[in-house]
Design a protein around this motif. Sequence first.
Motif, PDB file in Angstrom:
ATOM      1  N   GLN A  89       0.808  -1.213   0.000  1.00  0.00           N
ATOM      2  CA  GLN A  89       0.000   0.000   0.000  1.00  0.00           C
ATOM      3  C   GLN A  89       0.846   1.271   0.000  1.00  0.00           C
ATOM      4  O   GLN A  89       0.359   2.346  -0.356  1.00  0.00           O
ATOM      5  CB  GLN A  89      -0.937  -0.004   1.218  1.00  0.00           C
ATOM      6  CG  GLN A  89      -2.063  -1.030   1.098  1.00  0.00           C
ATOM      7  CD  GLN A  89      -2.951  -1.049   2.317  1.00  0.00           C
ATOM      8  OE1 GLN A  89      -2.603  -1.626   3.354  1.00  0.00           O
ATOM      9  NE2 GLN A  89      -4.109  -0.425   2.222  1.00  0.00           N
ATOM     10  N   GLU A 126     -10.500  -1.132   4.850  1.00  0.00           N
ATOM     11  CA  GLU A 126      -9.509  -0.172   4.349  1.00  0.00           C
ATOM     12  C   GLU A 126      -8.711  -0.761   3.186  1.00  0.00           C
ATOM     13  O   GLU A 126      -8.525  -0.116   2.149  1.00  0.00           O
ATOM     14  CB  GLU A 126      -8.564   0.212   5.487  1.00  0.00           C
ATOM     15  CG  GLU A 126      -7.378   1.076   5.058  1.00  0.00           C
ATOM     16  CD  GLU A 126      -6.294   1.106   6.111  1.00  0.00           C
ATOM     17  OE1 GLU A 126      -5.148   1.448   5.746  1.00  0.00           O
ATOM     18  OE2 GLU A 126      -6.568   0.786   7.286  1.00  0.00           O
ATOM     19  N   SER A 129     -10.792  -1.232  -0.071  1.00  0.00           N
ATOM     20  CA  SER A 129     -10.989   0.041  -0.767  1.00  0.00           C
ATOM     21  C   SER A 129      -9.754   0.405  -1.590  1.00  0.00           C
ATOM     22  O   SER A 129      -9.860   0.840  -2.746  1.00  0.00           O
ATOM     23  CB  SER A 129     -11.292   1.140   0.258  1.00  0.00           C
ATOM     24  OG  SER A 129     -11.414   2.388  -0.391  1.00  0.00           O
ATOM     25  N   TRP A 130      -8.568   0.208  -1.004  1.00  0.00           N
ATOM     26  CA  TRP A 130      -7.315   0.481  -1.722  1.00  0.00           C
ATOM     27  C   TRP A 130      -7.192  -0.384  -2.982  1.00  0.00           C
ATOM     28  O   TRP A 130      -6.877   0.108  -4.063  1.00  0.00           O
ATOM     29  CB  TRP A 130      -6.135   0.228  -0.787  1.00  0.00           C
ATOM     30  CG  TRP A 130      -4.819   0.109  -1.509  1.00  0.00           C
ATOM     31  CD1 TRP A 130      -4.047   1.108  -2.000  1.00  0.00           C
ATOM     32  CD2 TRP A 130      -4.140  -1.122  -1.837  1.00  0.00           C
ATOM     33  NE1 TRP A 130      -2.923   0.603  -2.611  1.00  0.00           N
ATOM     34  CE2 TRP A 130      -2.964  -0.759  -2.519  1.00  0.00           C
ATOM     35  CE3 TRP A 130      -4.415  -2.465  -1.604  1.00  0.00           C
ATOM     36  CZ2 TRP A 130      -2.059  -1.723  -2.991  1.00  0.00           C
ATOM     37  CZ3 TRP A 130      -3.522  -3.416  -2.064  1.00  0.00           C
ATOM     38  CH2 TRP A 130      -2.357  -3.036  -2.754  1.00  0.00           C
ATOM     39  N   ASN A 133      -9.669   0.504  -5.823  1.00  0.00           N
ATOM     40  CA  ASN A 133      -9.221   1.676  -6.580  1.00  0.00           C
ATOM     41  C   ASN A 133      -8.158   1.292  -7.606  1.00  0.00           C
ATOM     42  O   ASN A 133      -8.134   1.803  -8.732  1.00  0.00           O
ATOM     43  CB  ASN A 133      -8.669   2.745  -5.635  1.00  0.00           C
ATOM     44  CG  ASN A 133      -9.745   3.415  -4.814  1.00  0.00           C
ATOM     45  OD1 ASN A 133     -10.904   3.469  -5.229  1.00  0.00           O
ATOM     46  ND2 ASN A 133      -9.397   3.918  -3.636  1.00  0.00           N
TER      47      ASN A 133
END
Length: 394
Positions: A89, A126, A129-130, A133
């Motif tokens: 990330q 979390e 969602s990353w 995208n």
Amino acid sequence: MTHLIDQLSEALAIAASDDVNQPEHARAFSQWMGFRHHGNITILAALGDAAMAPNGAARESKHAAVLGYAYHLDPGFQAAFVDALNWLQQRSFFVPGRPLAFEVDGIALLGVALGISKLPAAKAKEAASWLRNLLAKQPAPGNPGDWNDALIASASELLGLAASTMTADLRTALAERLGAPVSEEDKEAAWTLIAERRGKNDGMTRAATQQIALHFLLKNSTSIRPGAITVEQVINLLEGLSAGLRHWTWEDKPRTPKSAIARWEIENEYHVQNLLWAVLAPVFTDIDDEEWLKSLGHHKPRADFAVPSLDLIVEAKFLRAGKTAFSKVIEEVAADASTYLQENSPYRHIVVVIWDDIARTEEHPELRKGLLKIRGIRGAIIVPRPAKMGRAAY
């Protein structure tokens, strides 16, 4: 038809076998996909352990993917996967002028998506969602049926994104592995893909997928047709024995005022044979119990059950307590196999069904692995004594 499906199953098994020359995350995917088929995660766990070692410049996105596959099956890899995920990330993707790597690597993206799906809710939200995208920035899909695009689509769907490029064989395999929905149209399309060996140039990962998809399709066939059934379907049928014992008669009190307490005990190998006969005899009109085989000198071997239409022998074993019980049964089956499948024998396949009377389930994967290494053994079904059939301590 029977022999064609058997040959197809054997070809897929060979193509799906672990290849140390393939990338680590491809091997991890294949081991994860075939988990229910081979019953253990020894190779995948070893890959996961190795993926924890690299640091700094030596660390790659494929290591995070390996840990995702490993964590999906073994919660012991959670901390290592979370660490790798945090590292991912912090990296930049789709950087202009830099070659695309993890961003378009379907096997890597699916591994990370599977790992995320197992995380505790707060962290999963979390991380999902990353990755969503990142997946939303994918280039347009390539050719219809492209294997990498199909894997990317599977990662997208796992995270709740719509995707239209999943191949029918992958969707069917995921129905087996994850309980994902699959339509009748996809099942039919998967049959065609597998039967025509489409995608065989996609290597080990596609073969592992088609192997599991075929297992699902055979297991979920709407009917078993004598004359069309395969050895693989017999294995699938017998693998359901444990589930079938749910309604096995084992009473603590009479079921009716005029009946006695009934308990259908399984005490020996003969009782296991009776159980198998009840399952197999209605399906196969040509089944023969205690089939006499070709003599070896003064010895005339006898198999428990023979199904000539499938060139198949079904053998029953009864495991009692004892430190050497598992090695002894492997030796017995090996001796039986060498006798039953001797030169000029009309039989080519053996399925062994073992009743484990004290339910040592933690040792079953290793026993199954040992049995399947014996030439001619196509299936090894181990039925643990159900908990309701309580037995005094040995």
